[in-house]
Every structure is written in structure tokens, then in C-alpha cells.
Design a protein around this motif. Structure first.
Motif, PDB file in Angstrom:
ATOM      1  N   LYS A 186      42.514  13.258 -43.692  1.00 30.55           N
ATOM      2  CA  LYS A 186      43.847  13.600 -44.201  1.00 30.55           C
ATOM      3  C   LYS A 186      44.168  15.064 -43.948  1.00 30.55           C
ATOM      4  O   LYS A 186      45.299  15.425 -43.616  1.00 30.55           O
ATOM      5  CB  LYS A 186      43.922  13.302 -45.699  1.00 30.55           C
ATOM      6  CG  LYS A 186      45.266  13.593 -46.312  1.00 30.55           C
ATOM      7  CD  LYS A 186      45.248  13.283 -47.790  1.00 30.55           C
ATOM      8  CE  LYS A 186      46.558  13.713 -48.426  1.00 30.55           C
ATOM      9  NZ  LYS A 186      46.515  13.548 -49.871  1.00 30.55           N
ATOM     10  N   ASN A 187      43.178  15.918 -44.070  1.00 32.36           N
ATOM     11  CA  ASN A 187      43.375  17.359 -43.895  1.00 32.36           C
ATOM     12  C   ASN A 187      43.095  17.826 -42.459  1.00 32.36           C
ATOM     13  O   ASN A 187      42.986  19.021 -42.206  1.00 32.36           O
ATOM     14  CB  ASN A 187      42.481  18.140 -44.871  1.00 32.36           C
ATOM     15  CG  ASN A 187      42.861  17.878 -46.305  1.00 32.36           C
ATOM     16  OD1 ASN A 187      44.026  17.683 -46.628  1.00 32.36           O
ATOM     17  ND2 ASN A 187      41.863  17.837 -47.179  1.00 32.36           N
ATOM     18  N   ASN A 188      42.976  16.865 -41.536  1.00 33.51           N
ATOM     19  CA  ASN A 188      42.708  17.159 -40.124  1.00 33.51           C
ATOM     20  C   ASN A 188      41.468  18.021 -39.930  1.00 33.51           C
ATOM     21  O   ASN A 188      41.443  18.922 -39.100  1.00 33.51           O
ATOM     22  CB  ASN A 188      43.912  17.832 -39.467  1.00 33.51           C
ATOM     23  CG  ASN A 188      45.090  16.907 -39.354  1.00 33.51           C
ATOM     24  OD1 ASN A 188      44.938  15.730 -39.034  1.00 33.51           O
ATOM     25  ND2 ASN A 188      46.276  17.409 -39.644  1.00 33.51           N
ATOM     26  N   GLU A 189      40.427  17.723 -40.664  1.00 31.67           N
ATOM     27  CA  GLU A 189      39.172  18.484 -40.575  1.00 31.67           C
ATOM     28  C   GLU A 189      38.136  17.774 -39.710  1.00 31.67           C
ATOM     29  O   GLU A 189      37.018  18.246 -39.591  1.00 31.67           O
ATOM     30  CB  GLU A 189      38.598  18.727 -41.979  1.00 31.67           C
ATOM     31  CG  GLU A 189      39.476  19.573 -42.856  1.00 31.67           C
ATOM     32  CD  GLU A 189      38.957  19.684 -44.273  1.00 31.67           C
ATOM     33  OE1 GLU A 189      37.790  19.312 -44.514  1.00 31.67           O
ATOM     34  OE2 GLU A 189      39.721  20.120 -45.142  1.00 31.67           O
ATOM     35  N   VAL A 190      38.497  16.658 -39.140  1.00 27.85           N
ATOM     36  CA  VAL A 190      37.525  15.908 -38.324  1.00 27.85           C
ATOM     37  C   VAL A 190      37.851  16.062 -36.866  1.00 27.85           C
ATOM     38  O   VAL A 190      38.913  16.128 -36.424  1.00 27.85           O
ATOM     39  CB  VAL A 190      37.533  14.407 -38.703  1.00 27.85           C
ATOM     40  CG1 VAL A 190      36.574  13.626 -37.852  1.00 27.85           C
ATOM     41  CG2 VAL A 190      37.185  14.248 -40.163  1.00 27.85           C
ATOM     42  N   GLY A 214      31.694   7.418 -52.393  1.00 26.25           N
ATOM     43  CA  GLY A 214      31.762   8.875 -52.380  1.00 26.25           C
ATOM     44  C   GLY A 214      31.845   9.413 -50.960  1.00 26.25           C
ATOM     45  O   GLY A 214      32.649  10.303 -50.657  1.00 26.25           O
ATOM     46  N   ILE A 215      31.006   8.874 -50.077  1.00 20.73           N
ATOM     47  CA  ILE A 215      31.027   9.280 -48.670  1.00 20.73           C
ATOM     48  C   ILE A 215      32.364   8.919 -48.032  1.00 20.73           C
ATOM     49  O   ILE A 215      32.972   9.735 -47.317  1.00 20.73           O
ATOM     50  CB  ILE A 215      29.857   8.624 -47.901  1.00 20.73           C
ATOM     51  CG1 ILE A 215      28.526   9.177 -48.407  1.00 20.73           C
ATOM     52  CG2 ILE A 215      30.004   8.825 -46.395  1.00 20.73           C
ATOM     53  CD1 ILE A 215      27.309   8.391 -47.924  1.00 20.73           C
ATOM     54  N   LEU A 216      32.840   7.721 -48.302  1.00 17.67           N
ATOM     55  CA  LEU A 216      34.124   7.281 -47.760  1.00 17.67           C
ATOM     56  C   LEU A 216      35.256   8.171 -48.239  1.00 17.67           C
ATOM     57  O   LEU A 216      36.125   8.577 -47.451  1.00 17.67           O
ATOM     58  CB  LEU A 216      34.380   5.819 -48.148  1.00 17.67           C
ATOM     59  CG  LEU A 216      35.661   5.191 -47.618  1.00 17.67           C
ATOM     60  CD1 LEU A 216      35.650   5.140 -46.093  1.00 17.67           C
ATOM     61  CD2 LEU A 216      35.825   3.788 -48.193  1.00 17.67           C
ATOM     62  N   ASP A 217      35.261   8.513 -49.517  1.00 14.36           N
ATOM     63  CA  ASP A 217      36.290   9.391 -50.082  1.00 14.36           C
ATOM     64  C   ASP A 217      36.275  10.756 -49.400  1.00 14.36           C
ATOM     65  O   ASP A 217      37.328  11.284 -49.020  1.00 14.36           O
ATOM     66  CB  ASP A 217      36.076   9.535 -51.586  1.00 14.36           C
ATOM     67  CG  ASP A 217      37.163  10.370 -52.240  1.00 14.36           C
ATOM     68  OD1 ASP A 217      38.354  10.010 -52.115  1.00 14.36           O
ATOM     69  OD2 ASP A 217      36.811  11.397 -52.862  1.00 14.36           O
ATOM     70  N   THR A 218      35.083  11.316 -49.215  1.00 13.84           N
ATOM     71  CA  THR A 218      34.955  12.616 -48.549  1.00 13.84           C
ATOM     72  C   THR A 218      35.502  12.567 -47.127  1.00 13.84           C
ATOM     73  O   THR A 218      36.254  13.455 -46.705  1.00 13.84           O
ATOM     74  CB  THR A 218      33.475  13.061 -48.531  1.00 13.84           C
ATOM     75  OG1 THR A 218      33.014  13.146 -49.878  1.00 13.84           O
ATOM     76  CG2 THR A 218      33.305  14.394 -47.836  1.00 13.84           C
TER      77      THR A 218
END
Length: 74
Positions: free
Chosen positions: A70-74, A60-64
Motif C-alpha cells: 500500500k505504501n509502495n515499499e516493495v 501478521g506477516i500478511l498484514d505487514t
């Protein structure tokens, strides 16, 4: 499991007893990893079965995190 015969992995090679330890180079570790891969897969299968809750939490953590990347949110 830190000793193996190179011939068990590569039947056409010469027989050589190999010891894996902290002084081994990466080539030796790769040979050793190939040697234990069947055992490793069996152990991991049973570990996952016995720790399903922890595995699902990790996935679950990995998926998040993957979605954030993918959405460039990091």
C-alpha cells in the motif's frame, strides 16, 4: 471425495458420475470444488482452531506485506 455426481451440484443437469484426478480439466475441478466446499469450510474451521498460533503468525506477516505494498515499499 474425488468422485461425485454432477446432479448433486446442478440439480437440473443430467446425472453423471465424475472422477477428479490429475488429468481433469479446470471445469471439472471447479465442479469438484463446489461439491466439496461445505466440507472444506468445516475442515478449515477446525484446522484454524487447532492452529491459532500459526494462523495469527501468517496474518501478521500478511498484514505487514499488505501495508508495504500500500505504501509502495516493495
Amino acid at each position: 471425495m474425488n468422485k461425485f455426481d454432477q446432479k448433486e451440484i446442478y440439480p437440473t443437469s443430467s446425472s453423471a458420475q465424475i472422477m477428479v484426478n490429475e488429468k481433469s480439466n479446470s471445469k471439472i475441478y471447479k465442479l469438484w470444488f463446489n461439491y466439496i466446499s461445505n466440507y472444506k469450510n468445516i475442515f478449515v474451521k477446525y484446522w484454524i482452531k487447532d492452529h491459532t498460533e500459526k494462523v495469527n503468525e501468517f496474518l501478521g506477516i500478511l498484514d505487514t506485506l499488505c501495508k508495504k505494498i500500500k505504501n509502495n515499499e516493495v
